[in-house]
Write a protein that holds these residues in place. Structure first.
Motif: not given
Length: 295
Positions: A202, A65-66, A189, A62, A187
């Motif tokens: 972002r 996949s980003r 995270t 997961r 992204n």
């Protein structure tokens, strides 16, 4: 014949998978992150005690996949960790794939305490060594940045203090290259309360998001609290990203003013107002540590 050769060259190299159940004797669980499990284990090949980290397949896929639209493939945690050689970064001896298709890392086993624990208890170990810990962690991040990586998850739970009172940076699951395509907006995270404003919004990011997270960690080491009020969810963090941080020197009047000023600059909301490199931020912190040891 030419088509056959092209097809042959495109084939992925064979990966030798490791049966970790037979290779390692699992002694005890020593940690569980959001994407992995870590065991204290004996490597039957060497009879050495190691830390065996096994990544969760679904969560790892997961995350990766980003970055699937990137031109260059995001390196795995093992590929990053194996390249890092620094006294304040955990050593990684090996990485690979298990027979269950999980990524795994074999690392040095560190007897010690989490920095999160030391922040909570604020005992003599923390009070007498906090500036030393701060400088050591900064040196680990400086080395990391020189290898052209962005860590993206600098926070106390990813730092261990060993029995010799040396800090060790231990987790590289969210690391990306410090290149234009990985700096691009979008992204988000990391651990919410350590995210820089540009990451939360972002916007374009670079290594200065690690400097921000490091400054938050340093602030906590002195105060046992975060620079802003509120909860630890991303929603709570979003609400206060436009508020100024608490004044460190007001919370800890005995702190060296040079240290307080250095940390507060690292907390600047605008990247251009922060320290531009970890090396620059370390200079006054090293000076303060030297002065304290000379007294």
């Amino acid at each position: 014949m030419l088509q056959f050769l092209k097809a042959l060259l495109k084939r992925k190299p064979k990966v030798n998978k490791v049966d970790i159940g037979s290779r390692f004797q699992l002694i005890s669980r020593v940690g569980q992150g959001s994407m992995s499990k870590v065991w204290r284990a004996t490597d039957r090949r060497t009879e050495k005690t190691v830390a065996l980290k096994v990544l969760d397949i679904e969560k790892t896929e997961r995350l990766e996949s980003r970055f699937s639209q990137m031109k260059s493939k995001k390196p795995t945690e093992g590929e990053v960790a194996i390249t890092l050689q620094h006294p304040h970064i955990v050593k990684t001896f090996e990485h690979g794939i298990t027979t269950n298709n999980e990524q795994f890392l074999v690392m040095e086993f560190i007897e010690g305490m989490s920095l999160s624990y030391l922040i909570d208890v604020q005992n003599d170990v923390m009070k007498k060594n906090r500036l030393k810990f701060i400088v050591e962690l900064g040196e680990a991040i400086e080395h990391f940045h020189r290898q052209n990586w962005i860590h993206r998850d600098i926070c106390p739970r990813n730092i261990i203090v060993d029995q010799s009172l040396n800090t060790k940076l231990i987790d590289f699951g969210l690391v990306v290259p410090n290149t234009a395509e990985y700096q691009a907006p979008g992204n988000r995270t990391g651990t919410a309360t350590y995210m820089a404003p540009e990451l939360i919004k972002r916007q374009k990011t670079d290594q200065r998001i690690d400097i921000f997270a490091y400054a938050v960690t340093c602030f906590e080491m002195y105060t046992k609290e975060l620079p802003w009020p509120g909860g630890e969810t991303l929603e709570a963090v979003v609400q206060h990203i436009n508020l100024p941080p608490k004044e460190l020197q007001k919370l800890v009047p005995s702190i060296d003013p040079l240290v307080a000023e250095t940390i507060m600059k690292g907390l600047a909301a605008r990247p251009n107002e922060r320290w531009s490199t970890m090396g620059q931020m370390l200079k006054p912190l090293r000076e303060a540590l030297h002065n304290s040891q000379s007294q």
